[in-house]
Design an enzyme around this catalytic site. Structure first.
Site, PDB file in Angstrom:
ATOM      1  N   ASP A  12       0.823  -1.221   0.000  1.00  0.00           N
ATOM      2  CA  ASP A  12       0.000   0.000   0.000  1.00  0.00           C
ATOM      3  C   ASP A  12       0.851   1.262   0.000  1.00  0.00           C
ATOM      4  OD1 ASP A  12      -2.274  -1.671   0.251  1.00  0.00           O
ATOM      5  OD2 ASP A  12      -1.900  -1.782   2.405  1.00  0.00           O
ATOM      6  N   HIS A  40      -4.471  -2.074  -6.162  1.00  0.00           N
ATOM      7  CA  HIS A  40      -3.889  -0.771  -6.457  1.00  0.00           C
ATOM      8  C   HIS A  40      -5.038   0.179  -6.760  1.00  0.00           C
ATOM      9  CE1 HIS A  40       0.005  -2.499  -6.662  1.00  0.00           C
ATOM     10  NE2 HIS A  40      -0.212  -3.164  -7.758  1.00  0.00           N
TER      11      HIS A  40
END
Ligand code: GDP
Length: 427
Positions: A12, A40
């Site tokens: 992340d 994503h």
């Protein structure tokens, strides 16, 4: 030029956004590991897209994307993801998406097994995303899987699935459940058929691409600390996420990587269970989580957040063999008066500058220094020069403690919100 874009920490870090930005310079973008267990988020002129299985390069018209041999593919999820992107105006066809014939199909029973086991563990759970990733990778090493190539070439697919289900049911009986082989065969017929035109030998494809001097980008999922071998086991993913695995996972073991761009967030975040030494709790943690919008792209789970972690980041850079660093989300820190940075750990009264063996992490305490915040919006800064002095100091502080040069800084989620660092600018 072949470049890997990888996460340095727990994932992340904003890799998808970097791949989307940089993919303009590449002809091919390859995912080389993992499945739909992470996501994503990419925001560009076409809108906001969440990608779990497709490489982020799919959002660029002239880029061909490859889903490599190291991936585990949930075909139903892929079908839905493709549909969602098409609805958002993205073209997806065998002309811009290639799926390796050596990738592994993540079956519905793998997802079920993941959920049943995570529930059984109760207070001791691993923090699985419940997408079947651990079970399917274990099956792969047991050599009890359906490969994507089987959907085209196998003359014995039905027989294979029946054998697999018979074996899996030995385990499912322990959980008090049973899988139906016909349902699994039907599942593969429906979703397999959709993707057959995309499945190819990616070794041949990528060798040919190299002969034609195409630029290839490798897009990783998660970060170094989630690598099955080098991460914080057992709180890792079930695959090798590090750049060294990219040649194998893309399906073309002879390929060379010229550059590794390590993505590092200006603070830390992690999902799931496991040690997280620089974690911030209470109001301080909540404030940073909200400021950074730290909720999982794949699951919506709130992420744990913390200060920048030097020992973990240096370790991640080493494991990834990163040649350059991109710092993301520094704009999020604009809200803070004082910015906590974990400069080292303390273990049994001693200072640790190096990231230790994972088992002792639970007993490590963070050694924290507070840097001054800049308390103004930096999201439209287009150069290092344009940053307020305290933000420059923050980047200089990070650079001093890192063993690779910071080359890009991202100051917002949009495609254009970034700038490059010039030589010696951070000295
Ligand atoms: P990835 O898996 O590494 O791509 O990371 P995620 O997509 O899960 O998380 C990154 C999140 O941060 C996404 O929502 C991005 O749009 C956002 N993001 C990326 N870079 C920046 C940045 O520089 N500033 C801000 N505010 N958000 C960013």
């Amino acid at each position: 030029m072949n470049t890997a874009i990888v996460g340095i920490n727990w994932g992340d870090e904003g890799k998808g956004r970097m791949v989307d930005l940089l993919s303009d310079n590449f002809d091919i973008v390859v995912r080389y590991q993992g499945g739909n267990n992470a996501g994503h988020t990419v925001i560009n002129d076409k809108g906001k897209f969440i990608l779990n299985l497709l490489p982020s390069g799919i959002l660029r018209e002239n880029v061909v994307c490859v889903m490599g041999a190291g991936m585990v593919i949930d075909l139903k999820h892929l079908s839905e993801e493709v549909k969602r992107l098409r609805e958002g105006g993205i073209n997806i066809s065998p002309r811009n998406l290639v799926i390796s014939d050596r990738a592994v199909v993540c079956m519905p029973y793998n997802v079920r097994q993941d959920c049943l086991e995570e529930d059984r563990l109760q207070g001791k759970k691993f923090g699985s995303t419940r997408r079947g990733i651990g079970p399917i990778y274990s099956d792969k090493y047991m050599k009890k899987v359906v490969h994507t190539g089987d959907l085209i070439y196998s003359t014995k697919l039905e027989e294979k699935v029946r054998d697999l289900v018979e074996w899996k049911n030995l385990l499912f009986k322990g959980y008090g459940e049973e899988i139906n082989a016909d349902e699994m065969i039907d599942y593969l017929k429906v979703y397999g058929k959709e993707f057959v035109p995309y499945i190819r030998d990616t070794n041949k494809f990528l060798i040919e691409a190299q002969k034609q001097k195409k630029n290839i980008m490798f897009e990783a999922q998660l970060g170094a600390l989630k690598d099955i071998d080098f991460g914080i086991n057992p709180y890792t993913s079930s695959s090798n996420v590090i750049a060294a695995y990219a040649p194998i996972g893309c399906g073309c073991p002879s390929i060379k990587i010229d550059e590794v761009l390590g993505i590092v967030k200006a603070y830390s975040s992690a999902v799931g269970e496991g040690p997280f030494v620089s974690e911030l709790f209470g109001a301080e943690g909540d404030f940073l989580r909200e400021a950074g919008g730290e909720y999982g792209a794949a699951t919506g789970r709130p992420r744990r957040v913390g200060g920048f972690d030097f020992p973990a980041t240096r370790y991640g850079i080493e494991m990834q063999n990163a040649t350059k660093i991109a710092i993301t989300k520094i704009d999020v820190l604009s809200a803070l008066d004082k910015i906590p940075v974990c400069v080292a750990y303390e273990f049994e009264g001693k200072r640790l500058d190096e990231f230790p063996y994972p088992d002792i992490l639970d007993d490590c305490k963070p050694i924290v220094e507070y840097l001054d915040g800049w308390k103004c919006d930096i999201s439209s800064c287009k150069s290092f020069e344009a940053l307020p002095e305290k933000a420059k100091d923050y980047l200089r502080f990070l650079q001093k403690g890192l063993n690779a040069p910071i080359s890009v800084v991202s100051v917002g989620p949009d495609r254009e919100q970034y700038f490059y660092i010039k030589d010696n600018e951070l000295k």
